[in-house]
Design a protein around this motif. Structure first.
Motif, PDB file in Angstrom:
ATOM      1  N   GLY A  26     -24.699  25.927  36.360  1.00 10.21           N
ATOM      2  CA  GLY A  26     -24.782  25.413  37.733  1.00 10.21           C
ATOM      3  C   GLY A  26     -25.888  24.371  37.815  1.00 10.21           C
ATOM      4  O   GLY A  26     -26.278  23.763  36.815  1.00 10.21           O
ATOM      5  N   PHE A  27     -26.437  24.181  39.028  1.00 15.27           N
ATOM      6  CA  PHE A  27     -27.455  23.146  39.217  1.00 15.27           C
ATOM      7  C   PHE A  27     -28.683  23.398  38.335  1.00 15.27           C
ATOM      8  O   PHE A  27     -29.217  22.475  37.724  1.00 15.27           O
ATOM      9  N   GLY A  28     -29.140  24.662  38.275  1.00 15.28           N
ATOM     10  CA  GLY A  28     -30.341  24.960  37.495  1.00 15.28           C
ATOM     11  C   GLY A  28     -30.088  24.818  36.005  1.00 15.28           C
ATOM     12  O   GLY A  28     -30.797  24.089  35.305  1.00 15.28           O
ATOM     13  N   GLY A  29     -29.075  25.522  35.500  1.00 17.14           N
ATOM     14  CA  GLY A  29     -28.800  25.558  34.064  1.00 17.14           C
ATOM     15  C   GLY A  29     -28.463  24.184  33.510  1.00 17.14           C
ATOM     16  O   GLY A  29     -28.969  23.773  32.458  1.00 17.14           O
ATOM     17  N   LEU A  30     -27.631  23.430  34.225  1.00 19.96           N
ATOM     18  CA  LEU A  30     -27.217  22.114  33.721  1.00 19.96           C
ATOM     19  C   LEU A  30     -28.419  21.167  33.653  1.00 19.96           C
ATOM     20  O   LEU A  30     -28.587  20.424  32.684  1.00 19.96           O
ATOM     21  N   ASN A  31     -29.272  21.217  34.671  1.00 21.20           N
ATOM     22  CA  ASN A  31     -30.432  20.329  34.647  1.00 21.20           C
ATOM     23  C   ASN A  31     -31.442  20.728  33.579  1.00 21.20           C
ATOM     24  O   ASN A  31     -32.090  19.855  32.991  1.00 21.20           O
ATOM     25  N   ALA A  32     -31.555  22.034  33.312  1.00 17.24           N
ATOM     26  CA  ALA A  32     -32.432  22.472  32.213  1.00 17.24           C
ATOM     27  C   ALA A  32     -31.874  21.938  30.891  1.00 17.24           C
ATOM     28  O   ALA A  32     -32.620  21.411  30.057  1.00 17.24           O
ATOM     29  N   ALA A  33     -30.556  22.051  30.705  1.00 18.43           N
ATOM     30  CA  ALA A  33     -29.943  21.589  29.452  1.00 18.43           C
ATOM     31  C   ALA A  33     -30.168  20.089  29.271  1.00 18.43           C
ATOM     32  O   ALA A  33     -30.582  19.628  28.205  1.00 18.43           O
ATOM     33  N   ARG A  34     -29.920  19.338  30.325  1.00 17.62           N
ATOM     34  CA  ARG A  34     -30.086  17.877  30.217  1.00 17.62           C
ATOM     35  C   ARG A  34     -31.539  17.503  29.918  1.00 17.62           C
ATOM     36  O   ARG A  34     -31.806  16.585  29.154  1.00 17.62           O
ATOM     37  N   ALA A  35     -32.481  18.210  30.562  1.00 17.46           N
ATOM     38  CA  ALA A  35     -33.889  17.870  30.367  1.00 17.46           C
ATOM     39  C   ALA A  35     -34.377  18.232  28.960  1.00 17.46           C
ATOM     40  O   ALA A  35     -35.433  17.781  28.543  1.00 17.46           O
ATOM     41  N   LEU A  36     -33.599  19.035  28.234  1.00 21.27           N
ATOM     42  CA  LEU A  36     -33.985  19.377  26.861  1.00 21.27           C
ATOM     43  C   LEU A  36     -33.282  18.468  25.853  1.00 21.27           C
ATOM     44  O   LEU A  36     -33.251  18.771  24.658  1.00 21.27           O
ATOM     45  N   HIS A  37     -32.724  17.341  26.332  1.00 19.01           N
ATOM     46  CA  HIS A  37     -31.840  16.544  25.463  1.00 19.01           C
ATOM     47  C   HIS A  37     -32.495  16.069  24.181  1.00 19.01           C
ATOM     48  O   HIS A  37     -31.878  16.073  23.133  1.00 19.01           O
ATOM     49  N   SER A  38     -33.774  15.717  24.247  1.00 18.18           N
ATOM     50  CA  SER A  38     -34.382  15.205  23.010  1.00 18.18           C
ATOM     51  C   SER A  38     -35.369  16.204  22.414  1.00 18.18           C
ATOM     52  O   SER A  38     -36.146  15.855  21.522  1.00 18.18           O
ATOM     53  N   ALA A  39     -35.353  17.433  22.922  1.00 15.97           N
ATOM     54  CA  ALA A  39     -36.311  18.433  22.420  1.00 15.97           C
ATOM     55  C   ALA A  39     -35.833  18.971  21.066  1.00 15.97           C
ATOM     56  O   ALA A  39     -34.626  19.074  20.828  1.00 15.97           O
ATOM     57  N   PRO A  40     -36.767  19.353  20.192  1.00 15.91           N
ATOM     58  CA  PRO A  40     -36.385  19.877  18.877  1.00 15.91           C
ATOM     59  C   PRO A  40     -35.940  21.340  18.969  1.00 15.91           C
ATOM     60  O   PRO A  40     -36.602  22.257  18.482  1.00 15.91           O
ATOM     61  N   VAL A  41     -34.816  21.562  19.639  1.00 14.35           N
ATOM     62  CA  VAL A  41     -34.293  22.928  19.820  1.00 14.35           C
ATOM     63  C   VAL A  41     -32.783  22.920  19.599  1.00 14.35           C
ATOM     64  O   VAL A  41     -32.138  21.882  19.745  1.00 14.35           O
ATOM     65  N   ASN A  42     -32.247  24.089  19.256  1.00 13.14           N
ATOM     66  CA  ASN A  42     -30.788  24.277  19.255  1.00 13.14           C
ATOM     67  C   ASN A  42     -30.423  24.997  20.539  1.00 13.14           C
ATOM     68  O   ASN A  42     -30.870  26.128  20.775  1.00 13.14           O
ATOM     69  N   LEU A  43     -29.628  24.328  21.329  1.00 10.32           N
ATOM     70  CA  LEU A  43     -29.371  24.813  22.682  1.00 10.32           C
ATOM     71  C   LEU A  43     -27.945  25.354  22.796  1.00 10.32           C
ATOM     72  O   LEU A  43     -27.008  24.726  22.292  1.00 10.32           O
ATOM     73  N   THR A  44     -27.800  26.508  23.454  1.00 15.02           N
ATOM     74  CA  THR A  44     -26.456  27.005  23.759  1.00 15.02           C
ATOM     75  C   THR A  44     -26.375  27.238  25.261  1.00 15.02           C
ATOM     76  O   THR A  44     -27.202  27.979  25.823  1.00 15.02           O
ATOM     77  N   LEU A  45     -25.421  26.592  25.903  1.00 15.60           N
ATOM     78  CA  LEU A  45     -25.205  26.799  27.343  1.00 15.60           C
ATOM     79  C   LEU A  45     -23.976  27.683  27.500  1.00 15.60           C
ATOM     80  O   LEU A  45     -22.880  27.316  27.062  1.00 15.60           O
TER      81      LEU A  45
END
Ligand SMILES: Cc1cc2nc3c(=O)[nH]c(=O)nc-3n(C[C@H](O)[C@H](O)[C@H](O)COP(=O)(O)OP(=O)(O)OC[C@H]3O[C@@H](n4cnc5c(N)ncnc54)[C@H](O)[C@@H]3O)c2cc1C
Length: 439
Positions: A11-30
């Motif tokens: 939703g609004f929170g999760g999607l914006n968190a994912a986008r804000a981590l776009h260049s972070a050195p992490v493996n992200l799963t939404l």
């Protein structure tokens, strides 16, 4: 090893968190149980036939397709084992180093979950389809009864009575749009009934509608609703809902269509962690939005109870911290904030200052060209407020194509006073469940 970040909820929170981590050195799963991000503020327009679902929703997978460090998973989280650092999905477990919970809310039937099937709430695209079908079918049934001349006494009136429970933003938006729909869009479509005679009744247990707005704005909204023909009842507690209608203040109101918007509870995320929650089940989080006792788990948006300092649009700071309201802006800003906390932590940098909220105010639409706006430094109602509402909502819609479609649809509806999306299915089992509980 690259840190694994799991975000539950797109939703609004999760999607914006994912986008804000776009260049972070992490493996992200939404992970989301639905495959789409939904722009809820315009969901009532799908429920009332002005827009179709794909104009206000976009597939999470395609929204995030260019972000290389994210994997999108269509699944439902059913629990968390925080000592083992895994989330439980329906069929398997998934390990995390950081976890962001952004699972939103559900409607609260105050201990009467059996009312849900008679009085759907507007939460997902499916709900909007069901509600649109329910509304249109009520007009069809009334027409059929009137043309056959065989309706039981009062039955046509019952079909043409729409009871909306709860006069917060969603209830007011639905009531005003329904009133205009029956008086304009459907006005010429029937031969044996007059859609304009439909009774749109809005019930609110509190003393006034739009209780989160300043009193003078809720009074203006009330007057405008009444001018549209909506019957508004305040201090009206609904005590029963069934297939025939509702009971309010001890009186039975026959209504074929009952819609629910009276209260919300948080998702069960707090229970998964055994975390401290407020009375609506929201997790009470620390100033960095982490869950107490779980340094690497964060809760944001409607899942979290957050008390924070605020600044308004013109930069004025509030003297006292306030509880974050259950609207999109806090969820968006909190998503970006926790992304920053995680990014700094994995980079070994100092933690950011506690979360503070940039409070852009509240807006509510009351019909086609009227809204109320509380921008904190300015408060106004009418067409200017509607222009602000429309600009903000179009701006925040996902994707250029959606914005263009919505503008065109609005333009069409404005000029012709008609609704585009008027087809509905009577065959879908979920819909039948809501439409005719006796069937
Ligand atoms: C009809 C309606 C109208 C609204 N109008 C406005 C408005 O005009 N302006 C405004 O600012 N706010 C409005 N809101 C409120 C706003 O939509 C919410 O405050 C906001 O969406 C909260 O964002 P969130 O990220 O916390 O949760 P949500 O946006 O609700 O997202 C939660 C996500 O989590 C997913 N999820 C839930 N449980 C699980 C699980 N167990 N496993 C996997 N995924 C899960 C859901 O599918 C969903 O995608 C409205 C809300 C509704 C319902």
């Amino acid at each position: 090893m690259t840190p694994r970040v799991i975000i539950v909820g797109g939703g609004f929170g999760g999607l914006n968190a994912a986008r804000a981590l776009h260049s972070a050195p992490v493996n992200l799963t939404l992970i989301d149980k639905r495959n789409y991000h939904l722009f809820r503020p315009m969901l009532y327009q799908v429920a009332t036939g002005l827009l179709s679902g794909d104009e206000i929703a976009g597939p999470l997978r395609s929204i995030l397709s260019r972000q290389k460090n994210v994997d999108v998973l269509l699944d439902e989280v059913t629990g968390i084992n925080s000592s083992e650092r895994v989330v439980h999905l329906k069929q398997r477990d998934l390990p995390y180093d950081f976890l962001i919970l952004a699972t939103g809310i559900q409607y609260n039937y105050f201990g009467h979950d059996e009312w849900r099937k008679f009085a759907p709430g507007l939460e997902s695209l499916d709900d909007a389809d069901v509600i649109r079908g329910k509304i249109l079918l009520a007009f069809e049934r009334a027409e059929e009864m009137a043309s056959s001349g065989q309706a039981a006494s009062g039955e046509i009136e019952r079909q043409l009575t729409f009871a909306l429970v709860g006069a917060g933003t969603v209830g007011v938006e639905m009531a005003s749009t329904l009133a205009e729909m029956s008086r304009m869009a459907l006005a010429h479509d029937f031969r044996h009934i007059d859609p304009a005679s439909a009774r749109i009744c809005l019930y609110e247990a509190a003393p006034r509608i739009l209780p989160t707005f300043p009193e003078h704005l809720s009074m203006k909204a009330l007057r405008h609703l009444e001018s549209l023909g909506v019957r508004v009842y305040t201090k009206a507690l609904v005590t029963s809902v069934d297939s025939a209608g509702i009971v309010v203040g001890g009186q039975r109101v026959p209504a074929a269509t009952v819609l629910w918007g009276a209260g919300v509870v948080a998702s069960p995320a707090g229970r998964w962690l055994n975390a401290p929650t407020d009375k609506s089940g929201k997790i009470i989080v620390a100033p960095d939005l982490s869950v107490p006792g779980h340094r690497d788990v964060f809760a944001i948006g409607d899942t979290a109870h957050i008390v924070a300092c605020t600044r308004n649009l013109v930069g004025i700071k509030s003297r006292t911290p306030m509880v974050m309201p259950g609207v999109a802006q806090p969820a968006i800003q909190e998503g970006k904030y926790v992304a920053n906390v995680i990014r700094r932590r994995v980079q070994g940098r100092q933690a950011p200052a506690p979360f503070w909220y940039w409070d852009k105010g509240d807006l509510a639409i009351v019909g086609r060209t009227y809204a109320v706006a509380d921008l904190r430094f300015a408060r106004f109602a009418g067409f200017p407020a509607w222009l602000v509402w429309a600009g903000v909502h179009i701006y925040f819609l996902i994707g250029f194509a959606n914005r263009l479609f919505v503008l065109l649809q609005w333009g069409f509806a404005f000029l012709t006073q008609r609704r585009q999306v008027r087809v509905f299915s009577v065959e879908r089992p979920s819909e039948r469940n809501f439409i005719d509980p006796a069937a």
